[in-house]
Motif scaffolding. Sequence first.
Motif, PDB file in Angstrom:
ATOM      1  N   LEU A  40       0.819  -1.215   0.000  1.00 24.24           N
ATOM      2  CA  LEU A  40       0.000   0.000   0.000  1.00 24.24           C
ATOM      3  C   LEU A  40       0.847   1.257   0.000  1.00 24.24           C
ATOM      4  CD1 LEU A  40      -2.830  -1.140   2.418  1.00 24.24           C
ATOM      5  CD2 LEU A  40      -2.937  -0.908  -0.065  1.00 24.24           C
ATOM      6  N   LEU A  41       1.974   1.248   0.722  1.00 21.95           N
ATOM      7  CA  LEU A  41       2.867   2.407   0.724  1.00 21.95           C
ATOM      8  C   LEU A  41       3.435   2.648  -0.664  1.00 21.95           C
ATOM      9  CD1 LEU A  41       4.445   4.660   2.160  1.00 21.95           C
ATOM     10  CD2 LEU A  41       6.187   2.942   2.711  1.00 21.95           C
ATOM     11  N   LEU A  42       3.900   1.598  -1.306  1.00 18.28           N
ATOM     12  CA  LEU A  42       4.454   1.739  -2.651  1.00 18.28           C
ATOM     13  C   LEU A  42       3.389   2.225  -3.636  1.00 18.28           C
ATOM     14  CD1 LEU A  42       6.923   1.469  -4.425  1.00 18.28           C
ATOM     15  CD2 LEU A  42       6.329  -0.923  -4.775  1.00 18.28           C
ATOM     16  N   SER A  43       2.185   1.700  -3.522  1.00 15.62           N
ATOM     17  CA  SER A  43       1.093   2.132  -4.395  1.00 15.62           C
ATOM     18  C   SER A  43       0.778   3.610  -4.186  1.00 15.62           C
ATOM     19  CB  SER A  43      -0.146   1.286  -4.123  1.00 15.62           C
ATOM     20  OG  SER A  43      -1.232   1.743  -4.871  1.00 15.62           O
ATOM     21  N   ALA A  44       0.710   4.034  -2.928  1.00 15.98           N
ATOM     22  CA  ALA A  44       0.427   5.447  -2.634  1.00 15.98           C
ATOM     23  C   ALA A  44       1.528   6.353  -3.155  1.00 15.98           C
ATOM     24  CB  ALA A  44       0.249   5.642  -1.134  1.00 15.98           C
ATOM     25  N   MET A  45       2.776   5.916  -3.017  1.00 12.80           N
ATOM     26  CA  MET A  45       3.905   6.723  -3.495  1.00 12.80           C
ATOM     27  C   MET A  45       3.872   6.841  -5.019  1.00 12.80           C
ATOM     28  SD  MET A  45       6.828   5.376  -0.832  1.00 12.80           S
ATOM     29  CE  MET A  45       8.189   6.055  -1.734  1.00 12.80           C
ATOM     30  N   LYS A  46       3.553   5.747  -5.711  1.00 11.88           N
ATOM     31  CA  LYS A  46       3.478   5.786  -7.173  1.00 11.88           C
ATOM     32  C   LYS A  46       2.341   6.692  -7.631  1.00 11.88           C
ATOM     33  CE  LYS A  46       5.630   1.382  -8.282  1.00 11.88           C
ATOM     34  NZ  LYS A  46       5.442   0.031  -8.833  1.00 11.88           N
ATOM     35  N   ASP A  47       1.207   6.628  -6.944  1.00 14.36           N
ATOM     36  CA  ASP A  47       0.085   7.507  -7.282  1.00 14.36           C
ATOM     37  C   ASP A  47       0.448   8.970  -7.085  1.00 14.36           C
ATOM     38  OD1 ASP A  47      -1.497   5.355  -7.934  1.00 14.36           O
ATOM     39  OD2 ASP A  47      -2.647   5.378  -6.063  1.00 14.36           O
ATOM     40  N   ALA A  48       1.114   9.273  -5.980  1.00  7.00           N
ATOM     41  CA  ALA A  48       1.509  10.652  -5.699  1.00  7.00           C
ATOM     42  C   ALA A  48       2.478  11.163  -6.758  1.00  7.00           C
ATOM     43  CB  ALA A  48       2.141  10.755  -4.314  1.00  7.00           C
ATOM     44  N   GLU A  49       3.416  10.316  -7.164  1.00  6.77           N
ATOM     45  CA  GLU A  49       4.393  10.733  -8.170  1.00  6.77           C
ATOM     46  C   GLU A  49       3.723  10.971  -9.525  1.00  6.77           C
ATOM     47  OE1 GLU A  49       8.878   9.559  -9.305  1.00  6.77           O
ATOM     48  OE2 GLU A  49       7.465   7.897  -9.309  1.00  6.77           O
ATOM     49  N   SER A  50       2.783  10.102  -9.901  1.00  5.63           N
ATOM     50  CA  SER A  50       2.128  10.262 -11.200  1.00  5.63           C
ATOM     51  C   SER A  50       1.226  11.489 -11.234  1.00  5.63           C
ATOM     52  CB  SER A  50       1.327   9.008 -11.551  1.00  5.63           C
ATOM     53  OG  SER A  50       0.231   8.852 -10.685  1.00  5.63           O
ATOM     54  N   GLU A  51       0.741  11.923 -10.071  1.00  4.23           N
ATOM     55  CA  GLU A  51      -0.101  13.114 -10.000  1.00  4.23           C
ATOM     56  C   GLU A  51       0.719  14.387  -9.826  1.00  4.23           C
ATOM     57  OE1 GLU A  51      -2.936  12.387  -6.913  1.00  4.23           O
ATOM     58  OE2 GLU A  51      -3.783  10.653  -7.933  1.00  4.23           O
TER      59      GLU A  51
END
Length: 66
Positions: A40-51
């Motif tokens: 979940l941390l990795l997913s949240a970090m990837k989402d934040a970076e893509s946004e």
Amino acid sequence: MDYILIPTNSKSETAFFLDLLKKMRKEASLFTSEEMEDTLLLSAMKDAESEGIGSLEKAKAHLKAA
């Protein structure tokens, strides 16, 4: 693909849900709480970076320094 997370408190609960999903012909996987946190941390970090609101590389560097 859709995912459903079912937290369980005991092995009997886990066995019940795995059996139920098997009868429904659904694929199931087990995760430890640590694996879930990492995923979940990795997913949240990837989402934040893509946004454009964060940087995965900066977060990794910060975590290595800690």
